[in-house]
Structure formats: C-alpha cells, structure tokens
Design a protein around this motif. Sequence first.
Motif, mmCIF file in Angstrom:
data_model
loop_
_atom_site.group_PDB
_atom_site.id
_atom_site.type_symbol
_atom_site.label_atom_id
_atom_site.label_comp_id
_atom_site.label_asym_id
_atom_site.label_seq_id
_atom_site.Cartn_x
_atom_site.Cartn_y
_atom_site.Cartn_z
ATOM 1 N N GLN A 131 -33.954 28.041 -19.415
ATOM 2 C CA GLN A 131 -32.934 27.174 -19.986
ATOM 3 C C GLN A 131 -31.537 27.669 -19.633
ATOM 4 O O GLN A 131 -30.683 26.903 -19.197
ATOM 5 C CB GLN A 131 -33.080 27.109 -21.507
ATOM 6 C CG GLN A 131 -32.018 26.273 -22.187
ATOM 7 C CD GLN A 131 -32.150 26.280 -23.688
ATOM 8 O OE1 GLN A 131 -33.088 26.836 -24.234
ATOM 9 N NE2 GLN A 131 -31.215 25.679 -24.353
ATOM 10 N N ARG A 132 -31.300 28.956 -19.768
ATOM 11 C CA ARG A 132 -29.985 29.502 -19.458
ATOM 12 C C ARG A 132 -29.667 29.407 -17.957
ATOM 13 O O ARG A 132 -28.552 29.128 -17.577
ATOM 14 C CB ARG A 132 -29.878 30.929 -19.958
ATOM 15 C CG ARG A 132 -29.688 30.937 -21.474
ATOM 16 C CD ARG A 132 -29.736 32.316 -22.053
ATOM 17 N NE ARG A 132 -29.469 32.322 -23.465
ATOM 18 C CZ ARG A 132 -30.295 31.931 -24.421
ATOM 19 N NH1 ARG A 132 -31.455 31.431 -24.097
ATOM 20 N NH2 ARG A 132 -29.976 32.023 -25.689
ATOM 21 N N GLU A 133 -30.685 29.612 -17.142
ATOM 22 C CA GLU A 133 -30.466 29.491 -15.702
ATOM 23 C C GLU A 133 -30.149 28.039 -15.331
ATOM 24 O O GLU A 133 -29.264 27.776 -14.510
ATOM 25 C CB GLU A 133 -31.687 29.997 -14.931
ATOM 26 C CG GLU A 133 -31.451 30.117 -13.455
ATOM 27 C CD GLU A 133 -32.584 30.797 -12.727
ATOM 28 O OE1 GLU A 133 -32.602 30.698 -11.499
ATOM 29 O OE2 GLU A 133 -33.444 31.435 -13.362
ATOM 30 N N ALA A 134 -30.829 27.087 -15.930
ATOM 31 C CA ALA A 134 -30.571 25.675 -15.664
ATOM 32 C C ALA A 134 -29.158 25.304 -16.094
ATOM 33 O O ALA A 134 -28.455 24.576 -15.386
ATOM 34 C CB ALA A 134 -31.586 24.801 -16.385
ATOM 35 N N PHE B 258 -19.534 35.689 -13.279
ATOM 36 C CA PHE B 258 -20.545 34.663 -13.505
ATOM 37 C C PHE B 258 -21.708 34.860 -12.536
ATOM 38 O O PHE B 258 -22.872 34.837 -12.937
ATOM 39 C CB PHE B 258 -19.929 33.273 -13.327
ATOM 40 C CG PHE B 258 -20.860 32.152 -13.674
ATOM 41 C CD1 PHE B 258 -20.834 31.576 -14.926
ATOM 42 C CD2 PHE B 258 -21.757 31.656 -12.736
ATOM 43 C CE1 PHE B 258 -21.699 30.535 -15.252
ATOM 44 C CE2 PHE B 258 -22.618 30.619 -13.039
ATOM 45 C CZ PHE B 258 -22.587 30.059 -14.306
ATOM 46 N N ASP B 259 -21.383 35.064 -11.258
ATOM 47 C CA ASP B 259 -22.429 35.276 -10.250
ATOM 48 C C ASP B 259 -23.272 36.501 -10.579
ATOM 49 O O ASP B 259 -24.496 36.478 -10.451
ATOM 50 C CB ASP B 259 -21.820 35.438 -8.857
ATOM 51 C CG ASP B 259 -21.267 34.148 -8.304
ATOM 52 O OD1 ASP B 259 -21.621 33.070 -8.816
ATOM 53 O OD2 ASP B 259 -20.466 34.217 -7.358
ATOM 54 N N MET C 61 -21.699 34.261 -18.829
ATOM 55 C CA MET C 61 -21.692 32.975 -18.140
ATOM 56 C C MET C 61 -20.878 31.935 -18.908
ATOM 57 O O MET C 61 -20.401 30.968 -18.317
ATOM 58 C CB MET C 61 -23.128 32.510 -17.901
ATOM 59 C CG MET C 61 -23.806 33.398 -16.876
ATOM 60 S SD MET C 61 -25.580 33.218 -16.590
ATOM 61 C CE MET C 61 -25.965 31.572 -16.873
ATOM 62 N N THR C 62 -20.697 32.138 -20.193
ATOM 63 C CA THR C 62 -19.910 31.213 -21.003
ATOM 64 C C THR C 62 -18.420 31.467 -20.841
ATOM 65 O O THR C 62 -17.634 30.522 -20.733
ATOM 66 C CB THR C 62 -20.300 31.334 -22.492
ATOM 67 O OG1 THR C 62 -21.671 30.975 -22.638
ATOM 68 C CG2 THR C 62 -19.448 30.441 -23.375
ATOM 69 N N TYR C 63 -18.039 32.719 -20.819
ATOM 70 C CA TYR C 63 -16.615 33.067 -20.834
ATOM 71 C C TYR C 63 -16.016 33.357 -19.462
ATOM 72 O O TYR C 63 -14.845 33.707 -19.371
ATOM 73 C CB TYR C 63 -16.384 34.245 -21.780
ATOM 74 C CG TYR C 63 -16.725 33.873 -23.208
ATOM 75 C CD1 TYR C 63 -15.930 32.972 -23.914
ATOM 76 C CD2 TYR C 63 -17.872 34.366 -23.825
ATOM 77 C CE1 TYR C 63 -16.256 32.595 -25.204
ATOM 78 C CE2 TYR C 63 -18.200 33.995 -25.123
ATOM 79 C CZ TYR C 63 -17.381 33.113 -25.807
ATOM 80 O OH TYR C 63 -17.705 32.734 -27.087
ATOM 81 N N ASN C 64 -16.799 33.181 -18.407
ATOM 82 C CA ASN C 64 -16.293 33.337 -17.047
ATOM 83 C C ASN C 64 -16.620 32.070 -16.264
ATOM 84 O O ASN C 64 -17.757 31.595 -16.313
ATOM 85 C CB ASN C 64 -16.933 34.548 -16.362
ATOM 86 C CG ASN C 64 -16.502 35.838 -17.007
ATOM 87 O OD1 ASN C 64 -15.385 36.293 -16.820
ATOM 88 N ND2 ASN C 64 -17.388 36.439 -17.796
ATOM 89 N N PRO C 65 -15.644 31.519 -15.555
ATOM 90 C CA PRO C 65 -15.900 30.304 -14.781
ATOM 91 C C PRO C 65 -16.984 30.528 -13.712
ATOM 92 O O PRO C 65 -17.153 31.646 -13.217
ATOM 93 C CB PRO C 65 -14.547 30.013 -14.115
ATOM 94 C CG PRO C 65 -13.542 30.722 -14.964
ATOM 95 C CD PRO C 65 -14.251 31.941 -15.490
ATOM 96 N N PRO C 66 -17.708 29.469 -13.360
ATOM 97 C CA PRO C 66 -18.808 29.586 -12.393
ATOM 98 C C PRO C 66 -18.414 30.127 -11.025
ATOM 99 O O PRO C 66 -19.256 30.651 -10.313
ATOM 100 C CB PRO C 66 -19.336 28.154 -12.268
ATOM 101 C CG PRO C 66 -18.932 27.494 -13.538
ATOM 102 C CD PRO C 66 -17.628 28.138 -13.941
ATOM 103 N N ASP C 67 -17.160 30.023 -10.656
ATOM 104 C CA ASP C 67 -16.742 30.472 -9.330
ATOM 105 C C ASP C 67 -16.230 31.919 -9.328
ATOM 106 O O ASP C 67 -15.538 32.328 -8.407
ATOM 107 C CB ASP C 67 -15.679 29.536 -8.762
ATOM 108 C CG ASP C 67 -14.415 29.494 -9.619
ATOM 109 O OD1 ASP C 67 -14.453 29.919 -10.787
ATOM 110 O OD2 ASP C 67 -13.384 29.022 -9.102
ATOM 111 N N THR C 68 -16.621 32.694 -10.351
ATOM 112 C CA THR C 68 -16.148 34.078 -10.428
ATOM 113 C C THR C 68 -17.269 35.071 -10.124
ATOM 114 O O THR C 68 -18.461 34.772 -10.255
ATOM 115 C CB THR C 68 -15.583 34.404 -11.817
ATOM 116 O OG1 THR C 68 -16.628 34.296 -12.789
ATOM 117 C CG2 THR C 68 -14.434 33.480 -12.178
#
Length: 75
Positions: free
Chosen positions: A67-70, A40-41, A30-37
Amino acid sequence: TLMRQKIGRGSYSDIEGFAQDFLRVVQNAMTYNPPDTFYFDLALKLLREGRRILEPHWAPFRAMAEQREAEAVEA
C-alpha cells in the motif's frame, strides 16, 4: 535513532512492532519530502529492501508495504 534505541534496549518483543516502526519512518520520509528528492527516493528504496527482508517473517507486512509503495508511485 528511536528505533536504534529500542533495538539496543531490546524493546521489540516481536517483528510486528519493529515492522510498524520501520513503516512509520519510511512513510514519514515519503510524506514530508517531495517525490523528486533524494530523501524520497532513498525511503522508497528502503521500503523495497525492507519488504524483501521482512515479508518472509511477517505476512501482514506485505499488504502494508504494498500500500505504501503504491502511494509512493502515485505521488
């Protein structure tokens, strides 16, 4: 792969070590992939499924996973 090797060798002596490695893998994805990928999903789905499986066995996992989900939702 490292987690698979640790499982194969019986290196996890408790659920805590496994859960920490699991969260590390998800967090890295989730850190190294943008949220729209897709990646990440997929990591977010894996985190949610991991919560469902691990929470009953190790209570501290819940707080770390929440925490990580938030953080993921904010991204």
